[in-house]
Design an enzyme around this catalytic site. Structure first.
Site, PDB file in Angstrom:
ATOM      1  N   PRO A   1      38.155 -29.518  66.161  1.00  0.00           N
ATOM      2  CA  PRO A   1      36.856 -29.061  66.685  1.00  0.00           C
ATOM      3  C   PRO A   1      36.005 -28.448  65.577  1.00  0.00           C
ATOM      4  CG  PRO A   1      38.654 -28.352  68.111  1.00  0.00           C
ATOM      5  CD  PRO A   1      39.280 -28.892  66.868  1.00  0.00           C
ATOM      6  N   GLU A   2      34.764 -28.914  65.467  1.00  0.00           N
ATOM      7  CA  GLU A   2      33.832 -28.388  64.474  1.00  0.00           C
ATOM      8  C   GLU A   2      32.726 -27.622  65.196  1.00  0.00           C
ATOM      9  OE1 GLU A   2      34.400 -28.395  61.368  1.00  0.00           O
ATOM     10  OE2 GLU A   2      35.950 -29.924  61.119  1.00  0.00           O
TER      11      GLU A   2
END
Length: 270
Positions: free
Chosen positions: A2-3
């Site tokens: 996840p960014e």
């Protein structure tokens, strides 16, 4: 992993619903990357003031202190009025008067850490080295320009480092560089002012579009309400090695940079 877009999408999917809720119970599963930092029972009775984001950290503000939540490499949050019995990879539950927030993390590189205040040593250790927020007023073109010109790193690796600007992960760095017409292997300091400004603008455009599309669900990411992202369907170069560029038809190329795959069009990017 996840960014920034995935973390921001996650925040938006439960922040309003949990604001003002009272903590009723806290359940801890297997140990995560870092310890909670306080007895779980000491959180009971506190109220959730709101939820913010700093880089890839979610900051759950309480009426006494805050929780710093990091999704690690495989984590995701779920918020619901009723949760099923915890599964093998459900390692933290925050039960509140509005519902239960649950961290699901198969690889356990995520974390939930309590800090008495944002200036506390544990919070400063996690947040202190983060660069500018690319979607906030602190994202200064002048500071970005100075940071790019001062770096001898390849420009993509500078973006991924997170010390100049946070949240531009592998997918989004490849896409922003394509939009700006810059090859990922170019040394940052070799870029001129016009190209730096194009990259500055492209970062905001790509991240904004990714959030609008719910992030990228390449494997199993979904937001706290269970919704999947769709940015992976809108990529221009990422994951498209050998396929024609949408603009010029030249086959997209892939190179390895620091154990990460970089995708670019050899014609459109120089």
């Amino acid at each position: 992993m996840p960014e920034l877009p995935e973390v921001e999408v996650t925040r938006r999917s439960f922040a309003e619903a949990i604001a003002g809720a009272r903590i009723l119970a806290v359940r801890l599963g297997k140990p995560l990357r870092w310890p909670l930092g306080c007895p779980a029972e000491s959180l009971v009775g506190l109220n959730v003031v709101g939820v913010r984001r700093r880089g890839k950290y979610l900051l759950i503000d309480l009426d006494r202190g805050l929780l710093l939540v990091h999704l690690g490499m495989s984590g995701s949050l779920r918020f619901s009025g009723s949760q099923p019995e915890p599964g093998k990879h459900d390692h933290w539950d925050l039960q509140t008067s509005a519902g239960t927030l649950r961290l699901h993390d198969p690889r356990r590189f995520g974390a939930v850490v309590y800090a008495q205040e944002e200036e506390a040593p544990v919070a400063k250790k996690l947040l202190g080295g983060l660069g500018m927020e690319p979607l906030g007023p602190s994202f200064s073109l002048q500071t970005f320009h100075q940071g790019v010109k001062a770096s001898r790193l390849p420009v993509k690796q500078l973006l991924l480092a997170g010390k100049l600007v946070v949240g531009v992960g592998n997918i989004y760095a490849s896409e922003a560089l394509y939009l700006a017409g810059i090859r990922p292997t170019v040394r940052a300091s070799a870029l001129g002012s016009v190209r730096i400004q194009r990259l500055y603008q492209a970062i905001g455009q790509v991240l904004g579009k990714a959030i609008e599309l719910g992030g990228s669900s390449l494997k199993d990411f979904s937001s706290a309400d269970g919704s999947s992202g769709h940015f992976q369907n809108a990529v221009q170069v990422y994951g498209r090695a050998g396929l024609p560029c949408y603009v010029c038809g030249t086959p997209v190329k892939m190179v390895r940079q620091g154990q990460r795959s970089s995708f670019y069009c050899p014609s459109c990017q120089r």
